[in-house]
Design an enzyme around this catalytic site. Structure first.
Site, PDB file in Angstrom:
ATOM      1  N   LYS A 116      53.712  18.292   3.396  1.00 35.08           N
ATOM      2  CA  LYS A 116      54.843  17.063   3.501  1.00 35.08           C
ATOM      3  C   LYS A 116      54.461  15.958   2.702  1.00 35.08           C
ATOM      4  O   LYS A 116      54.825  15.364   2.195  1.00 35.08           O
ATOM      5  CB  LYS A 116      54.931  16.777   5.198  1.00 35.08           C
ATOM      6  CG  LYS A 116      55.351  17.725   6.058  1.00 35.08           C
ATOM      7  CD  LYS A 116      56.749  18.075   6.049  1.00 35.08           C
ATOM      8  CE  LYS A 116      57.530  19.118   6.992  1.00 35.08           C
ATOM      9  NZ  LYS A 116      56.908  20.309   7.121  1.00 35.08           N
TER      10      LYS A 116
HETATM   11  C1  LIG Z   1      57.595  21.485   7.682  1.00 30.13           C
HETATM   12  C2  LIG Z   1      56.669  22.626   7.428  1.00 30.13           C
HETATM   13  C3  LIG Z   1      57.228  24.022   7.282  1.00 30.13           C
HETATM   14  C4  LIG Z   1      58.783  23.917   7.117  1.00 30.13           C
HETATM   15  O1  LIG Z   1      59.407  23.294   5.990  1.00 30.13           O
HETATM   16  P1  LIG Z   1      60.949  23.066   5.871  1.00 30.13           P
HETATM   17  O2  LIG Z   1      60.976  22.306   4.625  1.00 30.13           O
HETATM   18  O3  LIG Z   1      61.228  22.425   7.235  1.00 30.13           O
HETATM   19  O4  LIG Z   1      61.461  24.380   5.836  1.00 30.13           O
HETATM   20  C5  LIG Z   1      56.501  25.160   7.164  1.00 30.13           C
HETATM   21  N1  LIG Z   1      55.168  24.894   7.062  1.00 30.13           N
HETATM   22  C6  LIG Z   1      54.577  23.752   7.595  1.00 30.13           C
HETATM   23  C7  LIG Z   1      52.870  23.864   7.410  1.00 30.13           C
HETATM   24  C8  LIG Z   1      55.354  22.645   7.281  1.00 30.13           C
HETATM   25  O5  LIG Z   1      54.720  21.491   7.742  1.00 30.13           O
END
Ligand SMILES: *Cc1c(COP(=O)(O)O)cnc(C)c1O
Length: 503
Positions: A116
């Site tokens: 993120k």
């Molecule tokens: C948010 C997240 C995901 C999922 O990603 P999306 O964009 O919501 O599909 C997968 N792994 C981790 C560690 C995340 O923080």
């Protein structure tokens, strides 16, 4: 290049407006009216560039009311070589080569140790600039519902950014110890963090109902505020994510794993469908991609959809060891549906209203066939997630987290089922230290005490260093301890904005 809603509103807006508004008035999401084009000569030129330069160029293709110099100002600040940025690893997104046809794209060397950060370190800068461009003078209050990683990444991105406040809601029992400690110890004068009684979907629907409360909106506006979101429905979250797919490709060309023009696969651990959607956009603008493999955990609603064309959220919600993927309503899928249906906003609106009324919709064959053109999918059980972490570490000494393990297992299943041996990149979304209880258990180690105190155990057992941003966690004291029910979320927002901050 302008933006439009995925639903019925025909209005066209600029990229700055898309970022500033977040969501369209008709409930749809903003998407580019036409896709830009990344010519192969340009892709070749990016091979010799640094990550921050690649980012400025690629983002400039989509954000036409920002100049490339303006964007480079932001990307250099966030992803540049200077050590003042939040990334603690000198290669911002390293590609780790496991073997000749498998590499891992490590997206977790930012300040919160999950992917993120890739978008949320830069999105506050894009949002502030967009608000200025459209002449907005009110302060923005960012509301976030998080399954764990978004909340912390948004807090780090927005903390002490002038003209912004941020409030994060997380499901009380839905996040790991490390995630909880990261959020509740957050610094900054403009931040607040609250636990919610319920799961992620409850928290998300609570936030949505705060957003749609018109009386509240008017009241806030009178006091000089407006609400916005940092969830991955905002276009400002998606654009920075397109960059790392292209950057990974450039790095593979650079290290001789592929020759320019050769197609590769990406396998992505998926929840809200934001990450893999950015991969789809990269493919649409010209990146040579063979398959995008969508990996789900036990909450396999997306796998079912990709395999059958039926989206059905009427099913049990499981809490898993990969909590950032524990989602039954994947918001960004709407953007893909819009493209696959030939930009038919009426059709998308019909699916979405069916989904909210009956929790279910089925797309026609034409859309399902189009979906299968680039997407494959699979899911991974809890047991297989742990087994994959243990096996991978034993076999090659490479330590992966629970989310990445889901993707790696699904890639193996895909290869066994199809015989496709195209070079594949597993998108690695979190540091294993963020989910150390589950990772230790997967390695057959005892799990005792809290996740925060076990960081050292995992380091001792594996010989891997604890990521710099997590080292200090065990000495920090939580600042935030409130828990609210779903229906008290609105009050928590007004308490924060009206009382504590003294407006
Ligand atoms: C948010 C997240 C995901 C999922 O990603 P999306 O964009 O919501 O599909 C997968 N792994 C981790 C560690 C995340 O923080």
């Amino acid at each position: 290049m302008l933006y439009q809603s995925t639903r019925v509103d025909e209005k066209r807006i600029s990229s700055a407006e898309a970022i500033a508004f977040g969501l369209s008035k008709d409930g749809g999401l903003f998407v580019p009216e036409v896709f830009p084009n990344l010519p192969s000569e340009t892709l070749n030129q990016l091979v010799s560039e640094s990550y921050d330069r690649r980012a400025a160029y690629i983002m400039s293709l989509f954000l036409r009311d920002f100049t490339i110099d303006e964007l480079y100002g932001y990307t250099e600040l966030v992803y540049g070589a200077s050590k003042s940025n939040g990334f603690y690893y000198d290669r911002i997104v390293p590609v780790y080569k496991l073997n000749d046809n498998t590499s891992f794209l490590e997206l977790w060397h930012g300040p919160t140790c999950a992917f993120k950060d890739m978008a949320l370190q830069i999105m506050p800068l894009l949002l502030s600039a967009s608000l200025k461009k459209i002449g907005e003078s009110r302060e923005v209050c960012i509301l976030v519902a998080t399954s764990g990683d978004t909340g912390k990444a948004a807090l780090e991105g927005f903390k002490d950014v002038p003209g912004t406040k941020i409030m994060v809601f997380y499901p009380q029992d839905g996040v790991s110890d490390v995630q909880k400690m990261q959020m509740t110890s957050q610094s900054g004068e403009n931040v607040n963090v609250v636990a919610v009684e319920g799961n992620f979907d409850d928290a998300q629907s609570g936030v949505k109902s705060v957003f749609s409360d018109e009386a509240l909106r008017d009241d806030l506006s009178e006091r000089g505020y407006f609400l916005s979101s940092a969830n991955s429905i905002n276009w400002g979250r998606l654009v920075p994510q397109v960059v790392y797919y292209i950057s990974a490709y450039c790095d593979l060309v650079k290290n001789g794993s592929i020759i320019s023009g050769e197609k590769i696969n990406f396998c992505v651990p998926t929840g809200n469908f934001g990450n893999i959607l950015a991969g789809y956009y990269a493919e649409r603008i010209g990146l040579p991609v063979n398959r995008l493999i969508c990996a789900s955990n036990r909450n396999d609603v997306l796998t079912q959809f990709i395999n059958t064309g039926v989206y059905d959220k009427n099913r049990p919600f499981y809490t898993t060891v990969s909590p950032s993927m524990d989602i039954l309503v994947s918001s960004n899928l709407e953007r893909l549906l819009f493209e696959l249906s030939g930009k038919d906003g009426k059709m998308v609106e019909a699916y979405m209203s069916k989904l909210s009324k009956s929790g279910y919709y089925a797309v026609p064959d034409s859309v399902h066939v189009e979906l299968g053109r680039v997407f494959s999918s699979g899911y991974c059980s809890e047991e297989d997630t742990k087994k994959t972490i243990g096996d991978t570490f034993k076999k090659s000494g490479y330590l992966i987290d629970t989310h990445t393990a889901v993707a790696y297992k699904v890639l193996g299943d895909y290869r066994a089922a199809t015989g496709d041996d195209t070079l594949s990149v597993v998108v690695s979304t979190a540091s294993p230290f963020k989910f150390n209880e589950a990772v230790l258990a997967a390695l057959g180690q005892p799990v005792e005490g809290s996740g925060v105190t076990m960081l050292e155990n995992l380091s001792d057992v594996t010989g891997c260093a604890i990521p710099a941003p997590l080292v200090e966690l065990k000495n920090t004291i939580p600042r935030f301890s409130d828990t609210v029910t779903i229906k008290d979320m609105k009050k928590a927002v007004t308490d924060f904005l009206y009382e504590r901050l003294g407006h």
